[in-house]
Design an enzyme around this catalytic site. Structure first.
Site, PDB file in Angstrom:
ATOM      1  N   GLY A 147      -0.908  14.180   8.420  1.00 50.60           N
ATOM      2  CA  GLY A 147       0.292  13.800   7.678  1.00 50.60           C
ATOM      3  C   GLY A 147       0.773  12.402   8.015  1.00 50.60           C
ATOM      4  O   GLY A 147       1.977  12.149   8.097  1.00 50.60           O
ATOM      5  N   HIS A 170      23.717  -9.192  -8.453  1.00 52.04           N
ATOM      6  CA  HIS A 170      24.110  -7.838  -8.867  1.00 52.04           C
ATOM      7  C   HIS A 170      23.502  -7.533 -10.230  1.00 52.04           C
ATOM      8  O   HIS A 170      23.491  -8.403 -11.104  1.00 52.04           O
ATOM      9  CB  HIS A 170      25.639  -7.753  -8.971  1.00 52.04           C
ATOM     10  N   GLY A 178      -6.736   9.286  11.042  1.00 50.64           N
ATOM     11  CA  GLY A 178      -6.767   8.084  11.862  1.00 50.64           C
ATOM     12  C   GLY A 178      -7.940   7.180  11.550  1.00 50.64           C
ATOM     13  O   GLY A 178      -8.695   7.397  10.601  1.00 50.64           O
ATOM     14  N   ILE A 236      -1.776   7.455   5.262  1.00 48.33           N
ATOM     15  CA  ILE A 236      -2.763   7.678   4.207  1.00 48.33           C
ATOM     16  C   ILE A 236      -2.625   9.081   3.646  1.00 48.33           C
ATOM     17  O   ILE A 236      -2.638   9.287   2.428  1.00 48.33           O
ATOM     18  CB  ILE A 236      -4.184   7.435   4.752  1.00 48.33           C
ATOM     19  N   GLU A 274       0.689   9.404   1.441  1.00 44.75           N
ATOM     20  CA  GLU A 274       0.635   8.619   0.205  1.00 44.75           C
ATOM     21  C   GLU A 274      -0.293   9.262  -0.821  1.00 44.75           C
ATOM     22  O   GLU A 274       0.062   9.418  -1.998  1.00 44.75           O
ATOM     23  CB  GLU A 274       0.186   7.188   0.506  1.00 44.75           C
TER      24      GLU A 274
END
Length: 466
Positions: A183, A446, A273, A186, A189
């Site tokens: 988790g 703004h 990893g 990578i 996503e």
């Protein structure tokens, strides 16, 4: 035996730092060659950062399609064409490769496609893609070999032929049920992207929380985000064995809190990893020392233990971000020109490109407490930033840590729309020692997300309890 070819600089690997150093040295008149095994320009433009964000954006558009009625629109019979998603990604990659080839030509750096291996301390033998062998030598050598997805030694994992990010980004179909091992960046996503394309998604995480090193408000929102999207998260999981074949049918046998369980899916994604690419390139002949995880040992000037050899990017154990590798190139470039740059004082920003994004620069609250650094806190919900209401993206928050003995900004976290963009002015303030009051009193356009900084820093600061 091939004749020896003499260069001023040799670069092994065309990742971010390596390619920029090659271009820089060649443009200054040094005879420079770069050896690349496969990906021209490295992982980022081919198989990693940019392609993944391309596909993630397609998933974002898909989410808008399914939310169409919320915006007063009617989309009938909407569907996902993964072959079309892949085609869009490939078109972008082709353009990036062309850009890189142009940069090699324009700079004068020689690009050699093939496998490079040291045969002596300053000598690289290259077996080129055309089948020829060349022997190159130079007094200065840059190692930029990058990293690859780690495939842990879990029984059955290798045999199951899991997807890595590379294969995931080449899918032309929607996985029925994607099981994600890990988790991290990578994993999360791509899990969200797959879910938005229509897959059932399960993420198996070994720790008790996603992003377990981050503050609890960050991890709580990550879990909430996954639940809202319909992504199943199973934490505190140990993977025991894996059976089956990814892309067909795969079963993960795991343990959680001492209890065994199984989960079955159609596809398996390994996102556990990265491993540095330092094997089988003859580093044992160079005097370059490796760390216990295989990364090249460097000092704060990115010098290896061998004189005249530097290492950069992932293979050198630098934080695994393309922007850090780019800074690695600047450190070596400037030091070769007589400068005194170092990695020791570098501020490392990062962004998790989920939707919404999570980005941070400087200290988190967790880190401040662990280091016994007192701070004052400014925090607002993202819906206090009026731009978020115009685009129906109000989820998340911003917060900043302010020193107690001055108005210095110690750290900044944004979890919300465009978080990766809004951290930039705060990072500039941190690096230049600009007090938070300057951002508070600035006039930002703004309505923008950056305008939220005036809201954030305009609120009364609080002193968290120890």
């Amino acid at each position: 035996m091939a004749s020896m070819e003499q260069y001023d600089f040799l670069v092994l690997g065309s990742g971010e730092a390596g390619k920029y150093l090659a271009w820089s040295m060649a443009s200054k008149g040094h005879r420079t060659a770069l050896v690349e095994r496969r990906w021209i320009g490295g992982s980022c433009p081919n198989i990693a950062c940019l392609p993944s964000k391309n596909v993630i954006h397609s998933a974002k558009v898909a989410s808008y399609m399914f939310r169409a009625r919320e915006f007063g629109l009617h989309v009938e019979n909407g569907s996902i064409d993964m072959a079309g998603v892949r085609a869009r990604k490939r078109l972008m990659v082709d353009g990036l490769v062309t850009m890189h080839l142009d940069n090699f030509r324009n700079s004068g750096a020689e690009l050699i496609l093939g496998h490079g291996r040291f045969t002596a301390p300053k000598t690289i033998e290259v077996t080129t893609d055309t089948g020829t062998t060349r022997t190159l030598t130079a007094p200065k050598i840059i190692l930029s070999t990058g990293s690859r997805a780690t495939i842990p030694s879990i029984p059955g994992l290798y045999e199951s032929q899991p997807l890595t990010h590379i294969e995931f980004l080449e899918l032309d179909h929607i996985p029925e049920h994607l099981i994600v091992l890990g988790g991290g960046y990578i994993g999360l996503e791509l899990a969200q992207a797959a879910r938005r394309f229509g897959s059932r998604v399960t993420v198996l995480e070994r720790n008790a929380r996603l992003a377990h090193r981050e503050d609890h408000d960050v991890t709580d929102l990550l879990h909430k985000l996954c639940a809202r999207e319909g992504i199943e998260i199973i934490t505190e999981t140990t993977i025991d064995t894996i059976t089956g074949l990814s892309g067909d049918h795969v079963t993960v046998h795991a343990t959680r809190n001492g209890a065994p369980f199984q989960i079955e899916g159609s596809h398996l994604l390994a996102a556990t990893g990265r491993t540095p690419n330092t094997e089988n390139i003859g580093l044992d002949l160079t005097g370059v020392d490796l760390g216990p995880k295989g990364d090249i040992q460097v000092n704060d000037r990115l010098e290896t233990t061998a004189e005249g050899i530097w290492a950069v990017g992932d293979c050198a154990g630098s934080p695994h971000f393309t922007h850090i590798a780019f800074d690695d190139h600047r450190i070596i470039r400037d030091n070769l020109a007589g400068g005194h740059r170092s990695t020791s004082d570098r501020l490392v920003p990062f962004c998790l490109f989920t939707d919404p994004e999570f980005a941070r620069v400087g200290l988190s609250e967790t880190e401040a407490r662990e280091q016994h650094i007192p701070y004052r806190l400014a925090k607002i919900p993202m819906f206090a930033v009026l731009r978020t209401r115009t685009v129906s993206e109000t989820e998340g928050f911003m917060k900043a840590l302010i020193a107690t003995d001055s108005d210095r900004i110690l750290g900044f976290t944004a979890f919300g729309i465009d978080a990766g963009e809004v951290i930039a002015p705060v990072q500039l303030a941190i690096t230049q020692g600009i007090p938070y009051t300057v951002l508070r009193d600035s006039t930002f356009t703004h309505p923008t997300i950056a305008e939220g900084l005036t809201v954030l820093f305009g609120r009364p600061l609080t002193t968290p309890k120890p």
